[in-house]
Design a protein around this motif. Structure first.
Motif, PDB file in Angstrom:
ATOM      1  N   GLY A  46       0.813  -1.218   0.000  1.00 34.47           N
ATOM      2  CA  GLY A  46       0.000   0.000   0.000  1.00 34.47           C
ATOM      3  C   GLY A  46       0.844   1.264   0.000  1.00 34.47           C
ATOM      4  O   GLY A  46       0.518   2.235  -0.692  1.00 34.47           O
TER       5      GLY A  46
ATOM      6  N   SER B 164      -7.945  -3.787  -0.531  1.00 35.28           N
ATOM      7  CA  SER B 164      -7.363  -4.688   0.474  1.00 35.28           C
ATOM      8  C   SER B 164      -7.956  -6.096   0.395  1.00 35.28           C
ATOM      9  O   SER B 164      -7.328  -7.051   0.838  1.00 35.28           O
ATOM     10  CB  SER B 164      -7.562  -4.122   1.889  1.00 35.28           C
ATOM     11  OG  SER B 164      -8.919  -4.222   2.299  1.00 35.28           O
TER      12      SER B 164
ATOM     13  N   ASN C 100      -9.770   7.950  -2.166  1.00 38.37           N
ATOM     14  CA  ASN C 100      -8.569   7.117  -2.063  1.00 38.37           C
ATOM     15  C   ASN C 100      -8.698   6.098  -0.926  1.00 38.37           C
ATOM     16  O   ASN C 100      -8.313   4.937  -1.074  1.00 38.37           O
ATOM     17  CB  ASN C 100      -7.331   7.993  -1.886  1.00 38.37           C
ATOM     18  CG  ASN C 100      -6.158   7.510  -2.715  1.00 38.37           C
ATOM     19  OD1 ASN C 100      -6.296   6.724  -3.643  1.00 38.37           O
ATOM     20  ND2 ASN C 100      -4.981   7.989  -2.376  1.00 38.37           N
TER      21      ASN C 100
ATOM     22  N   ALA D 177      -8.855   0.706   5.754  1.00 33.01           N
ATOM     23  CA  ALA D 177      -7.737   1.580   5.402  1.00 33.01           C
ATOM     24  C   ALA D 177      -7.914   2.916   6.106  1.00 33.01           C
ATOM     25  O   ALA D 177      -9.045   3.360   6.353  1.00 33.01           O
ATOM     26  CB  ALA D 177      -7.664   1.799   3.893  1.00 33.01           C
TER      27      ALA D 177
ATOM     28  N   LEU E  22      -0.294   6.894   4.450  1.00 36.69           N
ATOM     29  CA  LEU E  22      -1.055   5.673   4.704  1.00 36.69           C
ATOM     30  C   LEU E  22      -0.765   5.252   6.129  1.00 36.69           C
ATOM     31  O   LEU E  22       0.369   4.949   6.480  1.00 36.69           O
ATOM     32  CB  LEU E  22      -0.651   4.571   3.719  1.00 36.69           C
ATOM     33  CG  LEU E  22      -1.372   3.239   3.872  1.00 36.69           C
ATOM     34  CD1 LEU E  22      -2.862   3.375   3.587  1.00 36.69           C
ATOM     35  CD2 LEU E  22      -0.757   2.196   2.934  1.00 36.69           C
TER      36      LEU E  22
ATOM     37  N   TYR F  20      -8.558   2.063  -1.280  1.00 34.90           N
ATOM     38  CA  TYR F  20      -7.633   1.247  -0.485  1.00 34.90           C
ATOM     39  C   TYR F  20      -8.380   0.155   0.267  1.00 34.90           C
ATOM     40  O   TYR F  20      -7.951  -1.002   0.279  1.00 34.90           O
ATOM     41  CB  TYR F  20      -6.836   2.109   0.494  1.00 34.90           C
ATOM     42  CG  TYR F  20      -5.484   2.508  -0.034  1.00 34.90           C
ATOM     43  CD1 TYR F  20      -4.366   1.720   0.202  1.00 34.90           C
ATOM     44  CD2 TYR F  20      -5.319   3.667  -0.773  1.00 34.90           C
ATOM     45  CE1 TYR F  20      -3.123   2.071  -0.283  1.00 34.90           C
ATOM     46  CE2 TYR F  20      -4.083   4.034  -1.265  1.00 34.90           C
ATOM     47  CZ  TYR F  20      -2.989   3.233  -1.025  1.00 34.90           C
ATOM     48  OH  TYR F  20      -1.761   3.580  -1.519  1.00 34.90           O
TER      49      TYR F  20
ATOM     50  N   PHE G 132      -3.551  -0.193   6.662  1.00 34.29           N
ATOM     51  CA  PHE G 132      -3.963  -0.915   5.452  1.00 34.29           C
ATOM     52  C   PHE G 132      -3.976  -2.394   5.798  1.00 34.29           C
ATOM     53  O   PHE G 132      -2.948  -3.058   5.807  1.00 34.29           O
ATOM     54  CB  PHE G 132      -3.013  -0.603   4.299  1.00 34.29           C
ATOM     55  CG  PHE G 132      -3.458  -1.147   2.959  1.00 34.29           C
ATOM     56  CD1 PHE G 132      -4.780  -1.059   2.552  1.00 34.29           C
ATOM     57  CD2 PHE G 132      -2.534  -1.722   2.107  1.00 34.29           C
ATOM     58  CE1 PHE G 132      -5.175  -1.552   1.309  1.00 34.29           C
ATOM     59  CE2 PHE G 132      -2.909  -2.208   0.870  1.00 34.29           C
ATOM     60  CZ  PHE G 132      -4.236  -2.115   0.465  1.00 34.29           C
TER      61      PHE G 132
END
Length: 134
Positions: free
Chosen positions: A8, A69, A61, A33, A25, A65, A28
């Motif tokens: 990620g 995942s 975003n 996320a 980030l 994510y 994740f």
């Protein structure tokens, strides 16, 4: 760190717009996320709150994510956002989770919060459909 988290981070570093904004980030994991960014004056609109486009980007975003995942390489096929109040503060955080997932798509939700002087307030909520790239 996990292999998923490392993957990620690599993806985020390959997104020029995310790099420009300074997005981080934070989490994740399968089904969830968390992305954050430090608020700068360049990200604000004329009234002094974070521009809606920045809030929307962060939600989009985070949704992708979360869906990615569980699906792998993915894109947003649609999403909706509700702005609840002006985004005021030093940091924005988007937390997204998978509501339902199949083989090719996932429906996810997200809350975007602004942290202002240590106090967290929800500024937007979003829901989206994330689709696996074949």
């Amino acid at each position: 760190m996990s292999d998923l988290f490392d993957f990620g981070k690599t993806i985020l570093e390959q997104q020029p717009f995310s790099v420009l904004l300074g997005t981080e980030l934070d989490t994740f994991e399968p089904g969830t996320a968390k992305l954050s960014l430090t608020v700068r004056d360049e990200l604000k609109q004329q009234h002094g709150f974070v521009h809606g486009g920045v809030v929307s980007y962060l939600a989009d975003n985070a949704l992708t994510y979360a869906g990615g995942s569980v699906l792998g390489d993915s894109v947003t096929s649609e999403y909706k956002i509700n702005y609840l109040r002006p985004a005021l503060g030093q940091t924005l955080i988007a937390r997204a989770t998978v509501i339902s997932a199949g083989r090719k798509q996932a429906v996810c939700n997200c809350q975007v919060v602004a942290i202002n002087d240590g106090e967290e307030r929800v500024v937007a909520v979003a829901q989206g459909t994330i689709t696996r790239v074949d």
